[in-house]
Design a protein around this motif. Structure first.
Motif, PDB file in Angstrom:
ATOM      1  N   ALA A 141       0.615  -1.188   0.274  1.00 11.39           N
ATOM      2  CA  ALA A 141      -0.548   0.339   0.491  1.00 11.39           C
ATOM      3  C   ALA A 141       1.317   1.380  -0.136  1.00 11.39           C
ATOM      4  CB  ALA A 141      -0.747  -0.404   1.784  1.00 11.39           C
ATOM      5  N   GLU A 142       0.771   2.649  -0.728  1.00 10.21           N
ATOM      6  CA  GLU A 142       1.480   3.663  -0.973  1.00 10.21           C
ATOM      7  C   GLU A 142       1.346   4.235   0.344  1.00 10.21           C
ATOM      8  OE1 GLU A 142       1.330   7.853  -3.388  1.00 10.21           O
ATOM      9  OE2 GLU A 142      -0.352   6.779  -3.929  1.00 10.21           O
ATOM     10  N   GLU A 143       2.027   4.917   1.002  1.00 15.12           N
ATOM     11  CA  GLU A 143       2.804   5.066   2.487  1.00 15.12           C
ATOM     12  C   GLU A 143       1.601   6.886   1.820  1.00 15.12           C
ATOM     13  OE1 GLU A 143       5.782   6.362   5.501  1.00 15.12           O
ATOM     14  OE2 GLU A 143       7.006   5.561   3.381  1.00 15.12           O
ATOM     15  N   ILE A 144       1.178   7.220   2.998  1.00 21.28           N
ATOM     16  CA  ILE A 144       1.245   8.459   2.779  1.00 21.28           C
ATOM     17  C   ILE A 144       1.913   9.583   3.847  1.00 21.28           C
ATOM     18  CG2 ILE A 144      -0.735  10.747   2.793  1.00 21.28           C
ATOM     19  CD1 ILE A 144      -2.408   7.807   2.825  1.00 21.28           C
ATOM     20  N   PRO A 145       2.700  10.409   3.043  1.00 21.29           N
ATOM     21  CA  PRO A 145       3.333  11.247   4.384  1.00 21.29           C
ATOM     22  C   PRO A 145       2.532  12.021   5.438  1.00 21.29           C
ATOM     23  CG  PRO A 145       3.362  11.936   2.183  1.00 21.29           C
ATOM     24  CD  PRO A 145       2.906  10.875   1.555  1.00 21.29           C
ATOM     25  N   LEU A 146       3.163  12.238   6.008  1.00 23.23           N
ATOM     26  CA  LEU A 146       2.786  13.348   7.528  1.00 23.23           C
ATOM     27  C   LEU A 146       3.630  14.722   6.831  1.00 23.23           C
ATOM     28  CD1 LEU A 146       1.438  13.827   9.472  1.00 23.23           C
ATOM     29  CD2 LEU A 146       2.861  12.879  11.159  1.00 23.23           C
ATOM     30  N   VAL A 147       3.103  15.497   7.124  1.00 25.10           N
ATOM     31  CA  VAL A 147       3.744  16.632   6.124  1.00 25.10           C
ATOM     32  C   VAL A 147       3.613  17.687   7.955  1.00 25.10           C
ATOM     33  CG1 VAL A 147       3.771  16.266   3.983  1.00 25.10           C
ATOM     34  CG2 VAL A 147       1.898  17.442   5.054  1.00 25.10           C
ATOM     35  N   ARG A 148       4.282  19.041   7.740  1.00 26.14           N
ATOM     36  CA  ARG A 148       4.409  20.331   8.624  1.00 26.14           C
ATOM     37  C   ARG A 148       3.901  20.975   8.166  1.00 26.14           C
ATOM     38  NH1 ARG A 148       9.378  21.110  12.293  1.00 26.14           N
ATOM     39  NH2 ARG A 148       7.604  19.192  13.438  1.00 26.14           N
ATOM     40  N   THR A 149       2.241  22.028   8.435  1.00 24.68           N
ATOM     41  CA  THR A 149       1.522  22.912   7.764  1.00 24.68           C
ATOM     42  C   THR A 149       1.824  24.141   8.395  1.00 24.68           C
ATOM     43  OG1 THR A 149      -0.748  22.158   7.691  1.00 24.68           O
ATOM     44  CG2 THR A 149       0.525  21.026   5.886  1.00 24.68           C
ATOM     45  N   ALA A 150       1.528  25.159   7.453  1.00 20.60           N
ATOM     46  CA  ALA A 150       0.877  26.296   8.082  1.00 20.60           C
ATOM     47  C   ALA A 150       0.578  27.054   6.431  1.00 20.60           C
ATOM     48  CB  ALA A 150       2.398  28.063   8.080  1.00 20.60           C
ATOM     49  N   VAL A 151      -1.131  27.774   8.049  1.00 22.87           N
ATOM     50  CA  VAL A 151      -1.852  28.554   6.777  1.00 22.87           C
ATOM     51  C   VAL A 151      -1.574  29.740   6.972  1.00 22.87           C
ATOM     52  CG1 VAL A 151      -4.217  29.104   7.275  1.00 22.87           C
ATOM     53  CG2 VAL A 151      -3.320  26.447   8.207  1.00 22.87           C
ATOM     54  N   ILE A 152      -1.546  30.608   6.043  1.00 20.04           N
ATOM     55  CA  ILE A 152      -1.109  31.876   5.695  1.00 20.04           C
ATOM     56  C   ILE A 152      -2.190  32.839   6.490  1.00 20.04           C
ATOM     57  CG2 ILE A 152      -0.566  33.698   3.740  1.00 20.04           C
ATOM     58  CD1 ILE A 152       0.957  31.628   3.672  1.00 20.04           C
ATOM     59  N   THR A 201      -2.949  27.101   2.606  1.00 23.86           N
ATOM     60  CA  THR A 201      -2.471  26.173   3.165  1.00 23.86           C
ATOM     61  C   THR A 201      -0.969  25.801   2.821  1.00 23.86           C
ATOM     62  OG1 THR A 201      -4.338  24.968   4.526  1.00 23.86           O
ATOM     63  CG2 THR A 201      -1.869  23.375   4.870  1.00 23.86           C
ATOM     64  N   ILE A 202      -0.122  25.794   3.175  1.00 17.53           N
ATOM     65  CA  ILE A 202       1.260  25.180   2.560  1.00 17.53           C
ATOM     66  C   ILE A 202       2.348  24.337   3.374  1.00 17.53           C
ATOM     67  CG2 ILE A 202       1.603  27.448   1.739  1.00 17.53           C
ATOM     68  CD1 ILE A 202       3.562  28.345   3.630  1.00 17.53           C
ATOM     69  N   VAL A 203       2.856  23.487   2.732  1.00 14.09           N
ATOM     70  CA  VAL A 203       4.250  22.625   3.408  1.00 14.09           C
ATOM     71  C   VAL A 203       5.154  23.150   4.318  1.00 14.09           C
ATOM     72  CG1 VAL A 203       5.379  20.387   3.442  1.00 14.09           C
ATOM     73  CG2 VAL A 203       3.336  20.697   1.803  1.00 14.09           C
ATOM     74  N   THR A 204       5.470  23.436   5.061  1.00 15.34           N
ATOM     75  CA  THR A 204       6.615  24.270   6.185  1.00 15.34           C
ATOM     76  C   THR A 204       7.914  22.870   5.736  1.00 15.34           C
ATOM     77  OG1 THR A 204       5.776  23.810   7.622  1.00 15.34           O
ATOM     78  CG2 THR A 204       5.494  25.879   6.403  1.00 15.34           C
ATOM     79  N   ALA A 205       7.768  22.533   5.782  1.00 15.99           N
ATOM     80  CA  ALA A 205       8.648  20.833   6.156  1.00 15.99           C
ATOM     81  C   ALA A 205       8.516  20.466   5.344  1.00 15.99           C
ATOM     82  CB  ALA A 205       9.395  20.461   7.425  1.00 15.99           C
ATOM     83  N   GLY A 206      10.040  19.813   5.112  1.00 13.91           N
ATOM     84  CA  GLY A 206       9.981  17.647   3.829  1.00 13.91           C
ATOM     85  C   GLY A 206       8.914  18.421   1.936  1.00 13.91           C
ATOM     86  N   THR A 256      -1.031  12.801  -1.615  1.00 13.85           N
ATOM     87  CA  THR A 256      -2.260  12.673  -0.911  1.00 13.85           C
ATOM     88  C   THR A 256      -0.923  12.795   0.328  1.00 13.85           C
ATOM     89  OG1 THR A 256      -3.596  11.719  -1.869  1.00 13.85           O
ATOM     90  CG2 THR A 256      -3.745  11.616   0.645  1.00 13.85           C
ATOM     91  N   VAL A 257      -1.150  13.990   0.876  1.00 15.80           N
ATOM     92  CA  VAL A 257      -0.801  13.680   2.108  1.00 15.80           C
ATOM     93  C   VAL A 257      -2.057  13.863   3.411  1.00 15.80           C
ATOM     94  CG1 VAL A 257       1.176  15.233   1.038  1.00 15.80           C
ATOM     95  CG2 VAL A 257      -1.022  16.049   2.092  1.00 15.80           C
TER      96      VAL A 257
END
Length: 375
Positions: free
Chosen positions: A44-55, A352-357, A366-367
């Motif tokens: 099964a495809e691994e869904i990465p866990l990401v850190r985000t921030a909202v503008i 919502t933007i990704v701030t790491a990785g 998909t994240v």
């Protein structure tokens, strides 16, 4: 009754072929079953866990800060007008001087000998002129008596003129030598403070080599360097404030006085002088000063972490998350500072933007978001 041998022989053959067919069928079924169960299960495809921030909403204005130092409005680099060895220094760094004070002196012995030589040449020229005048007077009397020709009289008149020219030449050389003797003393031309000394007693200096810098009493300024894209803003600024690192409670109003017409060849910035209006007496020369320039208009400002920028060739981008799907969006960046970068165009409040990785994602992936983040 007929014999049973043929029947028994035929039944044996049938039994042999039947058993062979059964064994072959079991082998085929077993191989298919083994093939089916020997294939690795689909991963099964691994869904990465990401850190985000909202503008969030952008700020309405921004202040620019330029660091420099306190300088004098008028600074003079003083130098000797003759070459020689410094024999005496009368001032120290920070000394307050008055106009006419002797700051340094060059060994005058060679200059004194030059003056003595030119003085003797003046005396000799005076004697030659006195003799020429006497001869001319006598030969004029002889000419009046028709004892000599006009040509002889012209010779003595010419000799008298030559003696007069020689006296003027010797006198000029004597005055020049006397001036050079006076140049062995370096005087302060204005009231001020000694801000730099670049030569010491015993050092041989050439004519025109700066040895002392004096800052005149009076106006104080903040000398800063401004990048070329901010020149017009600081030129049209209606309000400038200056603060000092050593005086955190002091704030002084500033006024633009001068912008260098050419950028520095190394830093590519322009030298700017900001006049300090009524600075407190605690403001000293050389103090670190910071000039605050408010931005003009209501320019929207969005700051994001530097780790959110994903560079593709020459285009900076950020990963925007929408419905748990990552999408790469080009942006226009501005200034950098404190681990953040200004986004001028490309993002909107609520994105919502990704701030790491950011380098581990791909378009349309998909994240899953860290706890507390929403897409």
């Amino acid at each position: 009754m007929p014999p049973l041998y043929p029947i028994t022989k035929l039944s044996g053959k049938r039994l042999y072929y039947g058993l062979a067919a059964a064994i072959a069928g079991l082998c085929i079924i077993g191989f298919g079953f083994w093939k089916l169960h020997s294939q690795p299960p689909a991963v099964a495809e691994e869904i990465p866990l990401v850190r985000t921030a909202v503008i969030g909403a952008a700020n309405a204005s921004q202040n620019y800060l330029y660091s420099g130092e306190v300088r004098g409005r008028y600074e003079s680099q003083l130098a000797f007008q003759v070459t020689g060895k410094i024999s005496r220094r009368n001032v120290e760094l920070g000394s307050t001087v008055k106009a006419g004070d002797v700051l340094m002196q060059i060994d005058p012995r060679d200059l004194e000998q030059t003056v003595n030589t030119t003085s003797a040449q003046v005396s000799s020229a005076q004697s030659q002129l006195k003799l020429a005048v006497s001869n001319l007077h006598r030969y004029r009397q002889l000419y009046a008596q028709n004892a000599i020709s006009r040509a002889q009289l012209d010779q003595y008149e010419n000799a008298c003129e030559v003696a007069q020219a020689a006296l003027r030449q010797a006198t000029s050389q004597h005055v020049q030598g006397a001036n050079q003797l006076d140049y062995s003393l370096l005087y302060a031309d204005k009231d001020g403070v000694i801000s730099a000394i670049t030569a010491e007693a015993g050092q041989v200096v050439s004519a025109g080599q700066p040895v002392i810098t004096i800052v005149q009493e009076g106006e104080r300024e903040a000398a800063i360097s401004v990048p070329e894209n901010r020149i017009e803003e600081i030129r049209n600024a209606s309000q400038l404030t200056v603060t000092f690192w050593a005086l955190p409670q002091a704030t002084v109003a500033g006024k633009l006085r001068e912008i260098a017409p050419v950028a520095d060849a190394i830093t590519r910035t322009y030298k700017v002088r900001i006049s300090l209006i009524d600075p407190p007496p605690q403001v000293k020369l050389g103090m670190t000063a910071s000039v605050h320039l408010p931005s003009s208009g209501n320019q929207s400002i969005t700051m994001v972490p530097l780790s959110a920028i994903y560079q593709t060739n020459t285009t900076p981008c950020v990963w925007v998350i929408n419905n748990y799907t990552a999408t790469l969006r080009p942006v226009q960046i501005g200034r950098f500072g404190n681990g953040q970068v200004q986004i001028i165009d490309g993002l909107h409040p609520g994105d919502t933007i990704v701030t790491a990785g950011v380098h581990k994602l791909r378009e349309g992936q998909t994240v899953q978001l860290m706890e507390g983040n929403t897409p």
